[in-house]
Design an enzyme around this catalytic site. Structure first.
Site, PDB file in Angstrom:
ATOM      1  N   LYS A  41       0.821  -1.220   0.000  1.00 61.23           N
ATOM      2  CA  LYS A  41       0.000   0.000   0.000  1.00 61.23           C
ATOM      3  C   LYS A  41       0.856   1.272   0.000  1.00 61.23           C
ATOM      4  O   LYS A  41       0.326   2.374   0.047  1.00 61.23           O
ATOM      5  CB  LYS A  41      -0.912   0.017   1.226  1.00 61.23           C
ATOM      6  CG  LYS A  41      -2.156  -0.850   1.093  1.00 61.23           C
ATOM      7  CD  LYS A  41      -3.168  -0.475   2.167  1.00 61.23           C
ATOM      8  CE  LYS A  41      -4.484  -1.192   1.993  1.00 61.23           C
ATOM      9  NZ  LYS A  41      -5.433  -0.853   3.081  1.00 61.23           N
ATOM     10  N   ARG A  90     -17.787   2.203   8.497  1.00 65.14           N
ATOM     11  CA  ARG A  90     -18.187   3.613   8.440  1.00 65.14           C
ATOM     12  C   ARG A  90     -19.450   3.809   7.644  1.00 65.14           C
ATOM     13  O   ARG A  90     -20.271   4.650   7.948  1.00 65.14           O
ATOM     14  CB  ARG A  90     -17.078   4.450   7.789  1.00 65.14           C
ATOM     15  CG  ARG A  90     -15.906   4.679   8.685  1.00 65.14           C
ATOM     16  CD  ARG A  90     -14.706   5.083   7.896  1.00 65.14           C
ATOM     17  NE  ARG A  90     -14.200   3.964   7.122  1.00 65.14           N
ATOM     18  CZ  ARG A  90     -13.042   3.952   6.495  1.00 65.14           C
ATOM     19  NH1 ARG A  90     -12.287   5.016   6.543  1.00 65.14           N
ATOM     20  NH2 ARG A  90     -12.654   2.892   5.832  1.00 65.14           N
TER      21      ARG A  90
HETATM   22  P1  ADP Z   1      -6.951  -1.269   6.325  1.00 58.19           P
HETATM   23  O1  ADP Z   1      -5.846  -0.855   5.398  1.00 58.19           O
HETATM   24  O2  ADP Z   1      -6.811  -2.666   6.841  1.00 58.19           O
HETATM   25  O3  ADP Z   1      -8.346  -0.971   5.853  1.00 58.19           O
HETATM   26  P2  ADP Z   1      -7.190   1.014   8.057  1.00 58.19           P
HETATM   27  O4  ADP Z   1      -6.173   1.508   9.006  1.00 58.19           O
HETATM   28  O5  ADP Z   1      -7.555   1.901   6.918  1.00 58.19           O
HETATM   29  O6  ADP Z   1      -6.670  -0.396   7.608  1.00 58.19           O
HETATM   30  O7  ADP Z   1      -8.508   0.647   8.848  1.00 58.19           O
HETATM   31  C1  ADP Z   1      -8.545  -0.341   9.830  1.00 58.19           C
HETATM   32  C2  ADP Z   1      -9.992  -0.614  10.197  1.00 58.19           C
HETATM   33  O8  ADP Z   1     -10.555   0.541  10.776  1.00 58.19           O
HETATM   34  C3  ADP Z   1     -10.893  -0.967   9.004  1.00 58.19           C
HETATM   35  O9  ADP Z   1     -11.857  -1.902   9.435  1.00 58.19           O
HETATM   36  C4  ADP Z   1     -11.558   0.350   8.672  1.00 58.19           C
HETATM   37  O10 ADP Z   1     -12.813   0.141   8.063  1.00 58.19           O
HETATM   38  C5  ADP Z   1     -11.693   0.940  10.046  1.00 58.19           C
HETATM   39  N1  ADP Z   1     -11.758   2.400  10.042  1.00 58.19           N
HETATM   40  C6  ADP Z   1     -10.950   3.274   9.401  1.00 58.19           C
HETATM   41  N2  ADP Z   1     -11.326   4.549   9.626  1.00 58.19           N
HETATM   42  C7  ADP Z   1     -12.420   4.463  10.444  1.00 58.19           C
HETATM   43  C8  ADP Z   1     -13.312   5.432  11.015  1.00 58.19           C
HETATM   44  N3  ADP Z   1     -13.197   6.739  10.766  1.00 58.19           N
HETATM   45  N4  ADP Z   1     -14.308   4.970  11.770  1.00 58.19           N
HETATM   46  C9  ADP Z   1     -14.469   3.653  11.996  1.00 58.19           C
HETATM   47  N5  ADP Z   1     -13.698   2.697  11.478  1.00 58.19           N
HETATM   48  C10 ADP Z   1     -12.678   3.092  10.714  1.00 58.19           C
END
Ligand code: ADP
Length: 161
Positions: A41, A90
């Site tokens: 990524k 979300r």
């Molecule tokens: P990944 O690359 O595995 O999606 P992220 O760090 O983007 O990792 O997200 C980890 C988890 O947290 C995922 O399940 C994502 O949907 C969730 N997530 C990310 N941002 C938010 C938010 N603002 N509110 C709730 N859940 C979130």
């Protein structure tokens, strides 16, 4: 001892992630924020930086730890003797991918449950990607991330410019 693993890239951790962590910490005895290496990524922060940022942000939560992993998630979950994977939802747009991931993880290890948590409504529009974009363009990210992450973004992106 009920343990949940909250896996993700956390590049970087946002207030939306924190909201999910706080909710999970009320349901489980122990929550491990597990930062995935995810080199494919092309993360802005290195694995060590992402772990350090998350660690500091959850320092006040007594039953929350931070770790990193680069193996298959279900293998990491089993190694930690955890019962559940926590993921955040979300919007409907998250659902399809998360549903696929949860069912695939169940195929790989049927003992592990995936639990979805919805953040406070004000965080539903928040993502690490959007926060990085705002920071890159010189916007104020303070409402969206913990103070240590805001400082790290400022330092990192100054170097980029
Ligand atoms: P990944 O690359 O595995 O999606 P992220 O760090 O983007 O990792 O997200 C980890 C988890 O947290 C995922 O399940 C994502 O949907 C969730 N997530 C990310 N941002 C938010 C938010 N603002 N509110 C709730 N859940 C979130």
């Amino acid at each position: 001892m009920r343990t949940a693993i909250y896996p993700g890239s956390f590049d970087p951790l946002t207030n939306g992630h924190l909201d999910v962590i706080q909710r999970a910490a009320k349901l489980f005895d122990r929550v491990i924020v597990a930062v995935a290496e995810n080199e494919s990524k092309h993360p802005l922060f290195t694995l060590a930086e992402r772990v350090a940022l998350a660690k500091k942000a959850v320092a006040k939560l007594p039953n929350v730890e931070t770790d990193s992993f680069s193996t298959l998630l279900v293998e990491y979950v089993a190694a930690q003797k955890a019962q559940a994977i926590v993921r955040g939802l979300r919007a409907v747009s998250d659902f399809e991918f998360e549903f696929q991931l949860a069912l695939m993880n169940r195929k790989l290890d049927e003992k592990i449950e995936t639990i979805f948590m919805m953040p406070k409504d004000t965080y539903t529009f928040l993502s690490s990607r959007i926060v990085k974009e705002i920071a890159r363009l010189g916007g104020d990210v303070r409402p969206f991330v913990p103070p240590n992450v805001q400082i790290a973004l400022k330092k990192k992106l100054k170097r980029v410019k």
